[in-house]
Write an enzyme that holds these catalytic residues in place. Structure first.
Site, mmCIF file in Angstrom:
data_model
loop_
_atom_site.group_PDB
_atom_site.id
_atom_site.type_symbol
_atom_site.label_atom_id
_atom_site.label_comp_id
_atom_site.label_asym_id
_atom_site.label_seq_id
_atom_site.Cartn_x
_atom_site.Cartn_y
_atom_site.Cartn_z
ATOM 1 N N GLY A 31 0.317 -3.511 5.083
ATOM 2 C CA GLY A 31 0.528 -4.897 5.492
ATOM 3 C C GLY A 31 -0.729 -5.722 5.360
ATOM 4 O O GLY A 31 -1.606 -5.419 4.550
ATOM 5 N N THR A 69 0.849 -1.171 0.000
ATOM 6 C CA THR A 69 0.000 0.000 0.000
ATOM 7 C C THR A 69 0.891 1.229 0.000
ATOM 8 O O THR A 69 1.992 1.183 0.532
ATOM 9 C CB THR A 69 -0.853 0.001 1.292
ATOM 10 O OG1 THR A 69 -1.627 -1.192 1.323
ATOM 11 C CG2 THR A 69 -1.755 1.208 1.375
#
Length: 345
Positions: free
Chosen positions: A256, A204
């Site tokens: 994550g 991300t």
């Protein structure tokens, strides 16, 4: 005459009022930043360096933090990264799907999930925030809204890197995330998983910025976990999980394993820890410790990290595993950091 009962009542009252005062003081917002230290932007991973440049171009010209966090992550969405944007790795059916969210200083927020064939999901998320009564649009509805708003519907394709990664994955077709294992020979190494081309298995770009006026905004965008089940959505488009901003306290973005960020309401809880008086780093650390407590022995199989920016201008980050990096840009220039982490072995 002060009887024993009255003495105990008075002592209890004094203790209670003292406790309440302590709790209230610990929940006061962080102090306003010194404007000479503004603006400031923090973002996740090494991709944050380039993303911060675009954000800083907005901030250094006295632009709004909201514009900065949109423009910043658009750089990553348009890059050749296998983790963000249409060049990202596909799901297990070979389809690239995108998630994004954005939030401003007034609790306005918007997100899109399972969005296909749109180059900049972060900009669609902003349109959701500004032009609809909703917070999150998904799938075909999100795409339909994007097209109606003038976004170009890109051709269906996989980038050369993503094609290579997908073909290699198909040889075994293991329908599970390969996380925190980088295969070098026969020895697994406890760092976030990388693909054959060296890019991360899932990732991300998350960004929090504060502009010259002291207002905060945040953004988060991803193509999600590589080879995920079709229809899977992670934390990135979910306000309070992958992203949260409270203009009186601070903002936080996550990266994550999204399922485990969602499990604890990660970004929102980091902001709440800051509201209680913790520094950004300490707040991120406490959230990571909660994930480790929830996951127990399975914590070693995942990676989660948070970056945070407090209202007083301090920044911090913390990760579950070794290997998380983040970028910070201020008037003193751009800096790159290795985050502290929880699991030491």
């Amino acid at each position: 005459m002060l009887t024993r009962r009255k003495f105990l009542q008075a002592t209890a009252y004094t203790s209670l009022t003292g406790f309440i005062s302590l709790k209230l003081s610990s929940c006061l917002p962080h102090s306003a930043p010194d404007k000479k230290n503004l603006p400031i932007v923090i973002s996740t991973w090494d991709a944050g360096i380039e993303a911060n440049k675009a954000a800083w171009d907005v901030l250094s010209h006295n632009g709004r933090a909201l514009d900065a966090v949109e423009k910043g992550v658009m750089v990553t969405e348009a890059s050749n990264s296998c983790c963000v944007g249409l060049n990202g790795n596909p799901d297990r059916d070979g389809i690239v799907t995108l998630d994004a969210s954005i939030m401003d200083e007034n609790f306005n927020c918007g997100g899109v999930a399972d969005l296909k064939r749109i180059k900049h999901p972060i900009s669609v998320a902003r349109r959701v925030m500004e032009k609809t009564p909703h917070v999150l649009l998904v799938g075909e509805g999100a795409q339909q809204f994007a097209v109606a708003e003038g976004f170009t519907l890109e051709p269906e394709y996989l980038s050369p890197k993503a094609t290579q990664n997908y073909q290699k994955w198909l040889k075994k077709s293991e329908y599970k995330p390969v996380i925190n294992v980088e295969n070098k020979g026969d020895t697994p190494i406890a760092v976030p998983a990388k693909m054959p081309d060296g890019s991360w298995n899932h990732d991300t770009i998350g960004m929090i910025a504060m502009d010259i006026t002291g207002n905060l905004s945040g953004s988060c965008t991803t193509s999600g976990m590589a080879f995920k089940m079709h229809g899977r959505v992670g934390d990135s488009p979910i306000i309070g999980a992958g992203l949260y901003v409270d203009n009186e306290v601070g903002g936080c973005a996550a990266t994550g394993q999204g399922e485990d960020v969602i499990r604890i309401g990660g970004a929102a809880i980091v902001v709440e820890f800051m509201r209680m008086g913790l520094s950004p780093r300490a707040a991120c650390k406490k959230a990571i410790e909660r994930i480790a407590s929830v996951k127990k022995e399975k914590a070693k199989d995942i990676q989660v990290a948070f970056v945070a920016l407090a209202k007083d201008g301090t920044v911090g980050a913390y990760a579950l595993q070794k290997g998380f990096t983040y970028a910070v840009t201020t008037n003193e220039g751009a800096k790159f950091f290795n985050a502290h982490y929880h699991l030491k072995s």
